[in-house]
Design a protein around this motif. Structure first.
Motif, PDB file in Angstrom:
ATOM      1  N   SER A  32       0.835  -1.205   0.000  1.00 40.22           N
ATOM      2  CA  SER A  32       0.000   0.000   0.000  1.00 40.22           C
ATOM      3  C   SER A  32       0.866   1.250   0.000  1.00 40.22           C
ATOM      4  CB  SER A  32      -0.924   0.003   1.229  1.00 40.22           C
ATOM      5  OG  SER A  32      -0.164   0.143   2.411  1.00 40.22           O
ATOM      6  N   GLU A  33       0.280   2.377  -0.429  1.00 37.76           N
ATOM      7  CA  GLU A  33       1.011   3.656  -0.443  1.00 37.76           C
ATOM      8  C   GLU A  33       1.439   4.069   0.963  1.00 37.76           C
ATOM      9  OE1 GLU A  33      -1.205   6.664  -2.377  1.00 37.76           O
ATOM     10  OE2 GLU A  33      -1.290   5.620  -4.304  1.00 37.76           O
ATOM     11  N   GLU A  34       0.650   3.697   1.959  1.00 39.06           N
ATOM     12  CA  GLU A  34       0.975   4.050   3.341  1.00 39.06           C
ATOM     13  C   GLU A  34       2.225   3.315   3.821  1.00 39.06           C
ATOM     14  OE1 GLU A  34      -0.968   3.554   7.814  1.00 39.06           O
ATOM     15  OE2 GLU A  34      -2.135   3.009   6.018  1.00 39.06           O
ATOM     16  N   ASP A  35       2.369   2.049   3.408  1.00 39.67           N
ATOM     17  CA  ASP A  35       3.495   1.239   3.889  1.00 39.67           C
ATOM     18  C   ASP A  35       4.741   1.382   3.027  1.00 39.67           C
ATOM     19  OD1 ASP A  35       2.085   0.078   6.039  1.00 39.67           O
ATOM     20  OD2 ASP A  35       1.061  -1.274   4.659  1.00 39.67           O
ATOM     21  N   LEU A  36       4.578   1.780   1.766  1.00 39.83           N
ATOM     22  CA  LEU A  36       5.690   1.776   0.817  1.00 39.83           C
ATOM     23  C   LEU A  36       6.908   2.586   1.290  1.00 39.83           C
ATOM     24  CD1 LEU A  36       6.355   0.537  -1.926  1.00 39.83           C
ATOM     25  CD2 LEU A  36       5.554   2.654  -3.003  1.00 39.83           C
ATOM     26  N   PRO A  37       6.738   3.794   1.868  1.00 39.18           N
ATOM     27  CA  PRO A  37       7.937   4.573   2.273  1.00 39.18           C
ATOM     28  C   PRO A  37       8.708   3.944   3.435  1.00 39.18           C
ATOM     29  CG  PRO A  37       5.983   5.982   2.097  1.00 39.18           C
ATOM     30  CD  PRO A  37       5.506   4.583   2.071  1.00 39.18           C
TER      31      PRO A  37
END
Length: 450
Positions: free
Chosen positions: A381-386
């Motif tokens: 997910s975009e939230e976990d990617l960084p």
């Protein structure tokens, strides 16, 4: 600086004005001599009436005149004409100068000028004045007004400068004080509060943004640290509880101490050992002292060996692997790179659904080797990617055993790649899959061989 400027300007104008007065006296004297010469040339004799007019006008300007002929005989003298007026004039000039400055040390002095016509001296003009300079009433009024103006301007400028200085210092110090308090708050572990006040100063605005970003980073690290404690406790508690239950049952005689029971306990112990080994591996890469034993090896052979190790697992989930071996030589630590690619293949296998697909591509671009490993799994997910390269971070917050691990594999992989002066990046879309791209520098010897 404003006060100093006013003071220096005042002294400079005073000196210039004094020079102006001295030059004015000299000019008036020359004008008087020219008038006397002109009248003498016209009449070929001294005209005492005319000299009286000139002398009285000069007396009004603070100059006492006396004209003598070429025989040193007095033709006209202001003292003889009106001695009282001359004395009063001298006293008035001294009073004016003392009112201007109590440190004035002038005195009455005389100066003689020859009167010549066609290079023949016909007489002498003697001028008496209070010197070396003096101010008449109009000049004294002007210079006192000028001094008052400078004084008022200097005081007003100082007040304005002080007010502006206080305003500007408060404008700079207030946000800096808030930043300092926030920094102190961060040192005490208070990460939630953010600085909301902006600043018109670019550098302070950058500082405020940096402090807020530091707060975010520390808050995130604090959460990871707390999560680590929970995760490690969870990972250790489960196998230890299982082993404890098995051992208690066998000691109480409920279960027989057979090979199957002991094997189950042994597997749980191995799981604990792997967990501790992962934490040790992370500690080894985080101290920035990774020892690399670089050598030249074929990247294709490494991938073939790893894929052979995972062949059974891929078949169990019907995962198709797309890889066309190309002989690419690379100068690196083969064991460390094997650990990196093993982590990536393991993650691709864990997070891929049945009948998924994994694609591996290796290419050479100028002085770099590019490795791409792409899967069609669940994605990130975009939230976990960084955060996926951060230690102990897992997108699966449940710590499901099927996806096991404690979230250090990618952290270790990133540290190994950076130790090789390379770079690892990730592209992912939730529900569509994930692609890891590794860029490693190629050695000059291998480039020359190519």
């Amino acid at each position: 600086m404003v006060g100093l400027t006013s003071l220096v300007t005042n002294f400079g104008l005073k000196a210039q004005f004094e020079n102006y007065v001295i030059h004015r006296q000299e000019k008036q004297t020359r004008e008087i001599i020219d008038l006397i010469k002109m009248k003498y040339e016209e009449e070929k004799a001294w005209n005492t009436g005319y000299l009286e007019i000139i002398g009285m006008n000069a007396l009004q300007n603070g100059m006492i005149l006396e004209v003598e002929d070429n025989k040193k005989q007095s033709v006209w003298s202001a003292y003889k004409h009106n001695n009282g007026l001359c004395q009063a004039m001298i006293m008035d000039m001294r009073a004016n100068m003392y009112s201007y400055s109590d440190k004035w040390n002038g005195e009455y002095q005389e100066k003689a000028y020859p009167i010549t016509i066609d290079d023949v001296q016909v007489g002498t003009l003697t001028t008496g004045y209070v010197g070396p300079y003096y101010f008449n009433d109009e000049e004294l009024i002007f210079i006192k007004a000028l001094n008052s103006l400078f004084l008022i301007t200097g005081i007003c400028s100082l007040i304005i400068a002080f007010a502006l200085g206080v305003f500007m210092s408060l404008r700079l110090s207030n946000p800096l004080n808030k930043v300092a308090k926030k920094a102190l708050s961060l040192s005490e572990g208070n990460y939630k509060e953010r600085l909301t006040d902006g600043s018109h100063t670019k550098e302070i605005e950058i500082l405020i943004e940096t402090i807020n970003e530091l707060s975010d980073a520390l808050e995130h690290k604090d959460k990871l640290q707390k999560q680590l404690t929970q995760d490690v406790a969870h990972e250790l508690r489960t196998p230890l509880t299982s082993v404890q239950g098995h051992m208690e049952a066998m000691l109480d005689g409920i279960w027989a101490m057979d090979k199957e029971r002991l094997t189950s306990c042994y597997e749980e112990i191995i799981r604990i050992k792997k967990l501790i080994g992962s934490i040790e591996d992370l500690s080894g890469v985080e101290n920035e002292n990774i020892l690399l034993h670089k050598q030249e090896f074929n990247l294709a052979k490494l991938f073939i060996r790893l894929l052979n190790n995972y062949e059974k697992n891929f078949q169990m989930k019907n995962i198709r692997v797309n890889y066309r071996p190309e002989s690419i030589m690379i100068y690196a630590d083969e064991d460390k790179m094997s650990q990196v690619f093993n982590n990536l293949l393991s993650n691709a296998l864990k997070y891929s659904e049945d009948e998924g697909e994994i694609t591996i591509q290796t290419t050479v671009e100028k002085d770099s080797v590019i490795v791409s490993l792409k899967d069609t799994g669940m994605g990130i997910s975009e939230e976990d990617l960084p955060h996926i390269f951060e230690r102990f971070y897992r997108a699966d917050k449940s710590r499901n055993r099927k996806t096991g691990g404690v979230g250090v594999g990618l952290t270790i992989s990133k540290a190994i790649i950076e130790a090789h002066e390379g770079k690892i990046t990730v592209n992912s879309k939730y529900g569509e899959g994930t692609e890891f791209v590794i860029k490693l520098p190629q050695s000059e010897d291998i480039i020359n061989k190519l």
